[in-house]
Design a protein around this motif. Structure first.
Motif, PDB file in Angstrom:
ATOM      1  N   SER A 237      52.445 -62.535  11.457  1.00 30.09           N
ATOM      2  CA  SER A 237      51.658 -62.170  12.625  1.00 30.09           C
ATOM      3  C   SER A 237      51.409 -60.671  12.694  1.00 30.09           C
ATOM      4  O   SER A 237      50.982 -60.150  13.709  1.00 30.09           O
ATOM      5  N   GLY A 238      51.698 -59.944  11.600  1.00 31.27           N
ATOM      6  CA  GLY A 238      51.494 -58.504  11.572  1.00 31.27           C
ATOM      7  C   GLY A 238      50.035 -58.146  11.774  1.00 31.27           C
ATOM      8  O   GLY A 238      49.126 -58.963  11.568  1.00 31.27           O
ATOM      9  N   LEU A 239      49.807 -56.895  12.163  1.00 30.41           N
ATOM     10  CA  LEU A 239      48.460 -56.484  12.521  1.00 30.41           C
ATOM     11  C   LEU A 239      47.647 -55.989  11.329  1.00 30.41           C
ATOM     12  O   LEU A 239      46.507 -55.577  11.495  1.00 30.41           O
ATOM     13  N   LEU A 240      48.233 -55.968  10.120  1.00 30.81           N
ATOM     14  CA  LEU A 240      47.497 -55.471   8.969  1.00 30.81           C
ATOM     15  C   LEU A 240      46.358 -56.436   8.660  1.00 30.81           C
ATOM     16  O   LEU A 240      46.570 -57.594   8.315  1.00 30.81           O
ATOM     17  N   SER A 241      45.136 -55.972   8.778  1.00 38.96           N
ATOM     18  CA  SER A 241      43.966 -56.821   8.635  1.00 38.96           C
ATOM     19  C   SER A 241      42.768 -55.937   8.320  1.00 38.96           C
ATOM     20  O   SER A 241      42.878 -54.719   8.189  1.00 38.96           O
ATOM     21  N   THR A 242      41.605 -56.569   8.209  1.00 40.53           N
ATOM     22  CA  THR A 242      40.384 -55.801   7.989  1.00 40.53           C
ATOM     23  C   THR A 242      40.152 -54.823   9.138  1.00 40.53           C
ATOM     24  O   THR A 242      39.743 -53.673   8.924  1.00 40.53           O
ATOM     25  N   GLY A 243      40.432 -55.272  10.368  1.00 46.11           N
ATOM     26  CA  GLY A 243      40.261 -54.401  11.523  1.00 46.11           C
ATOM     27  C   GLY A 243      41.191 -53.205  11.477  1.00 46.11           C
ATOM     28  O   GLY A 243      40.790 -52.069  11.784  1.00 46.11           O
ATOM     29  N   ALA A 244      42.442 -53.441  11.083  1.00 40.80           N
ATOM     30  CA  ALA A 244      43.406 -52.344  10.989  1.00 40.80           C
ATOM     31  C   ALA A 244      42.985 -51.345   9.928  1.00 40.80           C
ATOM     32  O   ALA A 244      43.061 -50.123  10.134  1.00 40.80           O
ATOM     33  N   LEU A 245      42.529 -51.833   8.787  1.00 41.45           N
ATOM     34  CA  LEU A 245      42.079 -50.944   7.721  1.00 41.45           C
ATOM     35  C   LEU A 245      40.847 -50.157   8.152  1.00 41.45           C
ATOM     36  O   LEU A 245      40.673 -48.993   7.770  1.00 41.45           O
ATOM     37  N   ALA A 246      39.983 -50.783   8.953  1.00 38.61           N
ATOM     38  CA  ALA A 246      38.806 -50.073   9.467  1.00 38.61           C
ATOM     39  C   ALA A 246      39.218 -48.907  10.365  1.00 38.61           C
ATOM     40  O   ALA A 246      38.634 -47.814  10.292  1.00 38.61           O
ATOM     41  N   LEU A 247      40.239 -49.123  11.192  1.00 38.77           N
ATOM     42  CA  LEU A 247      40.713 -48.052  12.071  1.00 38.77           C
ATOM     43  C   LEU A 247      41.307 -46.894  11.271  1.00 38.77           C
ATOM     44  O   LEU A 247      41.079 -45.721  11.586  1.00 38.77           O
ATOM     45  N   LEU A 248      42.073 -47.225  10.233  1.00 37.76           N
ATOM     46  CA  LEU A 248      42.629 -46.182   9.369  1.00 37.76           C
ATOM     47  C   LEU A 248      41.505 -45.446   8.641  1.00 37.76           C
ATOM     48  O   LEU A 248      41.552 -44.225   8.461  1.00 37.76           O
ATOM     49  N   GLY A 249      40.490 -46.188   8.238  1.00 39.51           N
ATOM     50  CA  GLY A 249      39.343 -45.571   7.571  1.00 39.51           C
ATOM     51  C   GLY A 249      38.597 -44.616   8.484  1.00 39.51           C
ATOM     52  O   GLY A 249      38.070 -43.586   8.026  1.00 39.51           O
ATOM     53  N   ALA A 250      38.553 -44.921   9.775  1.00 43.63           N
ATOM     54  CA  ALA A 250      37.892 -44.031  10.729  1.00 43.63           C
ATOM     55  C   ALA A 250      38.622 -42.693  10.819  1.00 43.63           C
ATOM     56  O   ALA A 250      37.996 -41.628  10.829  1.00 43.63           O
ATOM     57  N   GLY A 251      39.966 -42.745  10.855  1.00 43.55           N
ATOM     58  CA  GLY A 251      40.734 -41.506  10.885  1.00 43.55           C
ATOM     59  C   GLY A 251      40.533 -40.689   9.620  1.00 43.55           C
ATOM     60  O   GLY A 251      40.405 -39.460   9.667  1.00 43.55           O
ATOM     61  N   LEU A 252      40.479 -41.358   8.468  1.00 39.65           N
ATOM     62  CA  LEU A 252      40.231 -40.678   7.201  1.00 39.65           C
ATOM     63  C   LEU A 252      38.836 -40.060   7.182  1.00 39.65           C
ATOM     64  O   LEU A 252      38.644 -38.936   6.697  1.00 39.65           O
ATOM     65  N   SER A 253      37.863 -40.780   7.721  1.00 44.66           N
ATOM     66  CA  SER A 253      36.493 -40.271   7.768  1.00 44.66           C
ATOM     67  C   SER A 253      36.412 -38.991   8.601  1.00 44.66           C
ATOM     68  O   SER A 253      35.737 -38.022   8.223  1.00 44.66           O
ATOM     69  N   TYR A 254      37.111 -38.973   9.738  1.00 46.98           N
ATOM     70  CA  TYR A 254      37.155 -37.755  10.562  1.00 46.98           C
ATOM     71  C   TYR A 254      37.739 -36.586   9.772  1.00 46.98           C
ATOM     72  O   TYR A 254      37.238 -35.457   9.842  1.00 46.98           O
ATOM     73  N   ALA A 255      38.810 -36.840   9.029  1.00 42.54           N
ATOM     74  CA  ALA A 255      39.459 -35.774   8.271  1.00 42.54           C
ATOM     75  C   ALA A 255      38.501 -35.194   7.225  1.00 42.54           C
ATOM     76  O   ALA A 255      38.429 -33.975   7.040  1.00 42.54           O
ATOM     77  N   ILE A 256      37.772 -36.057   6.535  1.00 41.93           N
ATOM     78  CA  ILE A 256      36.787 -35.596   5.552  1.00 41.93           C
ATOM     79  C   ILE A 256      35.710 -34.770   6.239  1.00 41.93           C
ATOM     80  O   ILE A 256      35.302 -33.700   5.757  1.00 41.93           O
ATOM     81  N   ALA A 257      35.256 -35.259   7.392  1.00 45.36           N
ATOM     82  CA  ALA A 257      34.197 -34.560   8.127  1.00 45.36           C
ATOM     83  C   ALA A 257      34.637 -33.179   8.577  1.00 45.36           C
ATOM     84  O   ALA A 257      33.903 -32.196   8.437  1.00 45.36           O
ATOM     85  N   PHE A 258      35.850 -33.082   9.123  1.00 44.30           N
ATOM     86  CA  PHE A 258      36.318 -31.795   9.637  1.00 44.30           C
ATOM     87  C   PHE A 258      36.467 -30.775   8.511  1.00 44.30           C
ATOM     88  O   PHE A 258      36.148 -29.597   8.675  1.00 44.30           O
ATOM     89  N   ALA A 259      36.961 -31.229   7.353  1.00 45.09           N
ATOM     90  CA  ALA A 259      37.092 -30.325   6.210  1.00 45.09           C
ATOM     91  C   ALA A 259      35.717 -29.829   5.756  1.00 45.09           C
ATOM     92  O   ALA A 259      35.537 -28.644   5.448  1.00 45.09           O
ATOM     93  N   TYR A 260      34.743 -30.722   5.736  1.00 50.64           N
ATOM     94  CA  TYR A 260      33.386 -30.353   5.322  1.00 50.64           C
ATOM     95  C   TYR A 260      32.731 -29.428   6.338  1.00 50.64           C
ATOM     96  O   TYR A 260      32.145 -28.399   5.976  1.00 50.64           O
ATOM     97  N   MET A 261      32.847 -29.778   7.613  1.00 53.74           N
ATOM     98  CA  MET A 261      32.168 -29.011   8.655  1.00 53.74           C
ATOM     99  C   MET A 261      32.745 -27.604   8.795  1.00 53.74           C
ATOM    100  O   MET A 261      32.020 -26.655   9.099  1.00 53.74           O
ATOM    101  N   ALA A 262      34.053 -27.472   8.578  1.00 59.91           N
ATOM    102  CA  ALA A 262      34.674 -26.149   8.691  1.00 59.91           C
ATOM    103  C   ALA A 262      34.101 -25.184   7.655  1.00 59.91           C
ATOM    104  O   ALA A 262      34.009 -23.974   7.911  1.00 59.91           O
ATOM    105  N   ARG A 263      33.690 -25.717   6.511  1.00 57.64           N
ATOM    106  CA  ARG A 263      33.164 -24.861   5.446  1.00 57.64           C
ATOM    107  C   ARG A 263      31.648 -24.744   5.481  1.00 57.64           C
ATOM    108  O   ARG A 263      31.095 -23.686   5.158  1.00 57.64           O
TER     109      ARG A 263
END
Length: 306
Positions: free
Chosen positions: A146-172
């Motif tokens: 019944s763990g929460l690891l699923s496509t939805g969970a991976l999508a949420l983690l991907g959103a955080g990763l996407s923000y990190a990529i964006a912030f690194a790019y935008m800062a430069r």
């Protein structure tokens, strides 16, 4: 004293508006697909910021180079993560989505370590990185059926990763150059156009209900447009430390609102995992104190962008 109270009030208001965004996403999904939700959110946010930029007499960028860079920034900072949060919250509680949003500093540090650009490593930050991802594992409990690891969970983690990529790019590549409202409006306009390209694969047509319309309107105007303005004010008036405080409050707000208004359950395991993630984020932001006579301390060399 009054100035301190004013700053605290702005931080609380920003945390409530930003943290409540995960609640509005959940409600908007009752009538909109993630792509439609992203499109309307970006469009309303862009319109709000355009009005603010006009009032502040800030002009949109006019050179082709800036607009080209905005395509990359809009994709990773707006279009992609907004859609991923919509996908994630179809199956994952809004409170947990708020905690996953707080993992962005963990991803930023991991990217810096992988690329060799992170030069401020210390044992506390490395411990925070390890603890952060351990906390995520505790929350999603992949060892349970019944763990929460699923496509939805991976999508949420991907959103955080996407923000990190964006912030690194935008800062430069995208310094505000004295017109942050206009630049942000342009970025959300670009994100709106990018999301419109995905409409053919958006899936189910919108089923507009009053709840969905009200939720996406609040999300676009207040949770996207107004929050940027307030964050900019706090950054300008109080500095990055005060602005970073908001990041710690977002998961608390999202969890509380999800439990109060959506009846989202919270087990001790999930609460413990959330606490570990927040402590980990705090450790990744920690920097050793620099003596007052050190040039870096007067030059703002230790400031961590939010």
């Amino acid at each position: 004293m009054n100035g301190g109270r004013g700053a605290s009030a702005r931080i609380v208001v920003l945390a409530l508006l930003w943290g409540s965004g995960f609640l509005w996403i959940k409600l908007a999904l009752t009538g909109l697909s993630p792509v439609h939700l992203t499109l309307v959110r970006c469009a309303l946010g862009a319109l709000t910021l355009l009005v603010m930029a006009f009032a502040a007499r800030q002009r949109l960028p006019r050179d082709r180079g800036t607009w080209t860079r905005l395509i990359v920034a809009a994709f990773f900072c707006n279009a992609l993560p907004f859609a991923l949060f919509g996908i994630g919250e179809r199956t994952v509680d809004s409170g947990i989505a708020g905690v996953m949003n707080a993992t962005t500093p963990l991803w930023s540090l991991l990217i810096g370590v992988a690329l060799g650009t992170e030069r401020r490593l210390n044992p506390a930050r490395l411990l925070g990185l390890a603890l952060g991802f351990a906390g995520i594992v505790v929350i999603f409990a992949p060892w349970q059926q019944s763990g929460l690891l699923s496509t939805g969970a991976l999508a949420l983690l991907g959103a955080g990763l996407s923000y990190a990529i964006a912030f690194a790019y935008m800062a430069r590549k995208l310094p505000p150059d004295g017109a942050p409202l206009a630049l942000s409006a342009a970025q959300l306009m670009t994100a709106t156009a990018l999301t419109a390209l995905a409409l053919p694969v958006a899936g189910t047509a919108p089923h507009l209900t009053l709840t969905a319309v009200v939720a996406v309107t609040i999300l676009g105007v207040f949770g996207t447009g107004i929050t940027f303005y307030l964050n900019y004010r706090i950054l300008s008036d109080e500095g990055p430390t005060a602005a970073a405080t908001v990041g710690y409050l977002l998961p608390v707000v999202s969890v509380a609102l999800g439990a109060l208004f959506l009846g989202e359950p919270l087990s001790l395991r999930v609460i413990g995992g959330m606490a570990v993630v927040l402590v980990a984020v705090g450790l990744t932001r920690w920097q050793p104190q620099v003596p007052a006579n050190c040039p870096a301390s007067s030059a703002g060399g230790l400031a961590t962008p939010k």
